[in-house]
Design an enzyme around this catalytic site. Structure first.
Site, PDB file in Angstrom:
ATOM      1  N   ASP A   1      12.255  20.168  20.248  1.00  0.00           N
ATOM      2  CA  ASP A   1      11.423  21.227  20.833  1.00  0.00           C
ATOM      3  C   ASP A   1      10.193  21.555  19.989  1.00  0.00           C
ATOM      4  O   ASP A   1       9.533  22.567  20.234  1.00  0.00           O
ATOM      5  CB  ASP A   1      12.266  22.500  21.009  1.00  0.00           C
ATOM      6  CG  ASP A   1      13.156  22.412  22.248  1.00  0.00           C
ATOM      7  OD1 ASP A   1      12.602  22.256  23.348  1.00  0.00           O
ATOM      8  OD2 ASP A   1      14.382  22.503  22.109  1.00  0.00           O
TER       9      ASP A   1
ATOM     10  N   GLU B   1       4.521  27.600  19.197  1.00  0.00           N
ATOM     11  CA  GLU B   1       4.373  29.065  19.233  1.00  0.00           C
ATOM     12  C   GLU B   1       5.617  29.785  18.722  1.00  0.00           C
ATOM     13  O   GLU B   1       5.521  30.869  18.142  1.00  0.00           O
ATOM     14  CB  GLU B   1       4.125  29.510  20.681  1.00  0.00           C
ATOM     15  CG  GLU B   1       4.255  31.004  20.868  1.00  0.00           C
ATOM     16  CD  GLU B   1       4.036  31.461  22.286  1.00  0.00           C
ATOM     17  OE1 GLU B   1       4.764  31.031  23.191  1.00  0.00           O
ATOM     18  OE2 GLU B   1       3.117  32.261  22.483  1.00  0.00           O
ATOM     19  N   ASP B   2       6.781  29.173  18.949  1.00  0.00           N
ATOM     20  CA  ASP B   2       8.017  29.866  18.611  1.00  0.00           C
ATOM     21  C   ASP B   2       8.282  29.942  17.113  1.00  0.00           C
ATOM     22  O   ASP B   2       9.163  30.673  16.670  1.00  0.00           O
ATOM     23  CB  ASP B   2       9.200  29.196  19.331  1.00  0.00           C
ATOM     24  CG  ASP B   2       9.082  29.387  20.825  1.00  0.00           C
ATOM     25  OD1 ASP B   2       8.687  30.480  21.238  1.00  0.00           O
ATOM     26  OD2 ASP B   2       9.350  28.436  21.576  1.00  0.00           O
TER      27      ASP B   2
ATOM     28  N   ARG C   1      16.469  24.715  16.356  1.00  0.00           N
ATOM     29  CA  ARG C   1      15.030  24.851  16.132  1.00  0.00           C
ATOM     30  C   ARG C   1      14.682  25.437  14.759  1.00  0.00           C
ATOM     31  O   ARG C   1      13.508  25.533  14.413  1.00  0.00           O
ATOM     32  CB  ARG C   1      14.404  25.700  17.256  1.00  0.00           C
ATOM     33  CG  ARG C   1      14.637  25.097  18.649  1.00  0.00           C
ATOM     34  CD  ARG C   1      13.668  25.635  19.667  1.00  0.00           C
ATOM     35  NE  ARG C   1      12.293  25.363  19.268  1.00  0.00           N
ATOM     36  CZ  ARG C   1      11.224  25.863  19.873  1.00  0.00           C
ATOM     37  NH1 ARG C   1      11.373  26.644  20.924  1.00  0.00           N
ATOM     38  NH2 ARG C   1      10.010  25.590  19.442  1.00  0.00           N
TER      39      ARG C   1
ATOM     40  N   ARG D   1      16.914  34.908  22.342  1.00  0.00           N
ATOM     41  CA  ARG D   1      16.474  34.264  21.090  1.00  0.00           C
ATOM     42  C   ARG D   1      16.124  35.267  19.981  1.00  0.00           C
ATOM     43  O   ARG D   1      16.146  34.927  18.805  1.00  0.00           O
ATOM     44  CB  ARG D   1      15.243  33.389  21.372  1.00  0.00           C
ATOM     45  CG  ARG D   1      15.486  32.263  22.357  1.00  0.00           C
ATOM     46  CD  ARG D   1      16.318  31.158  21.739  1.00  0.00           C
ATOM     47  NE  ARG D   1      16.648  30.124  22.712  1.00  0.00           N
ATOM     48  CZ  ARG D   1      15.880  29.070  22.985  1.00  0.00           C
ATOM     49  NH1 ARG D   1      14.732  28.924  22.365  1.00  0.00           N
ATOM     50  NH2 ARG D   1      16.262  28.178  23.859  1.00  0.00           N
TER      51      ARG D   1
ATOM     52  N   HIS E   1      11.682  33.929  27.271  1.00  0.00           N
ATOM     53  CA  HIS E   1      10.959  34.681  26.241  1.00  0.00           C
ATOM     54  C   HIS E   1      10.143  35.816  26.875  1.00  0.00           C
ATOM     55  O   HIS E   1       9.782  35.748  28.067  1.00  0.00           O
ATOM     56  CB  HIS E   1       9.948  33.761  25.529  1.00  0.00           C
ATOM     57  CG  HIS E   1      10.567  32.788  24.574  1.00  0.00           C
ATOM     58  ND1 HIS E   1      10.336  31.436  24.645  1.00  0.00           N
ATOM     59  CD2 HIS E   1      11.373  32.977  23.497  1.00  0.00           C
ATOM     60  CE1 HIS E   1      10.986  30.821  23.662  1.00  0.00           C
ATOM     61  NE2 HIS E   1      11.618  31.740  22.947  1.00  0.00           N
TER      62      HIS E   1
ATOM     63  N   CYS F   1       2.970  28.309  24.592  1.00  0.00           N
ATOM     64  CA  CYS F   1       3.908  27.848  23.572  1.00  0.00           C
ATOM     65  C   CYS F   1       3.500  26.568  22.883  1.00  0.00           C
ATOM     66  O   CYS F   1       4.094  26.206  21.880  1.00  0.00           O
ATOM     67  CB  CYS F   1       5.319  27.757  24.128  1.00  0.00           C
ATOM     68  SG  CYS F   1       5.448  26.749  25.535  1.00  0.00           S
TER      69      CYS F   1
HETATM   70  C1  CIR Z   1      13.390  26.083  24.057  1.00  0.00           C
HETATM   71  O1  CIR Z   1      14.320  26.337  24.815  1.00  0.00           O
HETATM   72  O2  CIR Z   1      13.311  26.567  22.933  1.00  0.00           O
HETATM   73  C2  CIR Z   1      12.340  25.094  24.522  1.00  0.00           C
HETATM   74  N1  CIR Z   1      12.939  24.102  25.361  1.00  0.00           N
HETATM   75  C3  CIR Z   1      11.226  25.788  25.254  1.00  0.00           C
HETATM   76  C4  CIR Z   1      10.470  26.752  24.402  1.00  0.00           C
HETATM   77  C5  CIR Z   1       9.295  27.349  25.098  1.00  0.00           C
HETATM   78  N2  CIR Z   1       8.634  28.256  24.247  1.00  0.00           N
HETATM   79  C6  CIR Z   1       7.911  29.286  24.659  1.00  0.00           C
HETATM   80  O3  CIR Z   1       7.825  29.531  25.857  1.00  0.00           O
HETATM   81  N3  CIR Z   1       7.341  30.047  23.754  1.00  0.00           N
END
Ligand code: CIR
Length: 248
Positions: free
Chosen positions: A52, A57-58, A77, A122, A152, A240
């Protein structure tokens, strides 16, 4: 983006095959739009052990004053943050979120010096409290927001640049103490359309959300449609795939 994106985390969607060549092409088109808006795009190298990792962004929240290094809620992650810390350290003082806090950057909405933290699958309240401890002394207000039926907070609401936000009211609600924010709602037929990326008055909007695009244009925004259908299969949106930072 690593080919291992096929093994990405999924929470709300059934797994569908991701066409890697098409996903790569869409990501390159996204980068090209950022460059056309004057951004210098710097890539953190793709890491196959982190499926991922394209959803950068995460891993962090970057403000003019500092950067917060996230502690992603999905254990798969957590290892993504080291490379991002290295990339950000020349530009900002870094503050990490620590155990037992979890926080994904996708859950943090910044509108000027107002910061909203979504309590999602999360991001927990320990993560939100740590954000408040780090940011309030720097002059930010930090408030939490509920997140319903989506991954999110920024699936549900994003900033449009001034004091306006684009919001899906079925997924979250602005705290009443902040009612001075001006809200534009997504078209109800496009529940995932709230995830737009605003850069200096231009708004990148999913090509799959034409009705919401019209709403934004009617409000005077210059909207750039972006096709991100392959990344959407991995539950990724437009915010993201980048961390925006102003060089100071
Ligand atoms: C996740 O589940 O972490 C990733 N497949 C998708 C993350 C998307 N991130 C976001 O919208 N900030």
């Amino acid at each position: 983006m690593p080919p291992s994106i096929a093994e990405c985390e999924l929470t709300h969607l059934e797994r569908e095959p991701i066409d890697f060549a098409r996903a790569t092409q869409q990501h390159e088109e996204y980068e090209a739009v950022l460059r056309s808006l004057g951004c210098a795009v710097k890539r953190v190298p793709a890491d196959p052990s982190h499926p991922d990792s394209v959803f950068i962004e995460d891993t962090a929240v970057v403000l003019d004053e500092c950067a917060i290094i996230a502690r992603p809620g999905a254990t798969s992650r957590r290892g993504e943050t080291a490379a991002v810390s290295d990339a950000l350290s020349p530009y900002r003082l870094l503050f990490p979120i620590e155990e037992p806090g979890t926080l994904d950057g996708g859950d943090v909405l910044c509108v000027g010096h107002r910061v909203f933290v979504g309590l999602s699958g999360r991001t927990n309240s320990a993560g939100a409290n740590q954000m408040a401890h780090i940011l309030e002394p720097m002059g930010f207000s930090v408030a939490t927001m509920p997140v319903k039926g989506c991954l999110h907070l920024k699936t549900a609401v994003t900033a449009l640049g001034d004091d306006r936000v684009l919001l899906n009211p079925a997924m979250t609600a602005i705290p009443s103490a902040t009612s001075d924010l001006r809200v534009i709602e997504v078209d109800p037929a496009e529940p995932l359309a709230a995830n737009v990326l605003a850069i200096d008055g231009k708004v990148l909007c999913s090509a799959s959300a034409p009705r919401t695009r019209r709403r934004l244009e009617n409000e005077g925004y210059n909207v750039i449609p972006v096709n991100a259908s392959e990344l959407a299969k991995a539950e990724g949106g437009l915010t993201c795939c980048s961390l925006l930072l102003r060089t100071l």
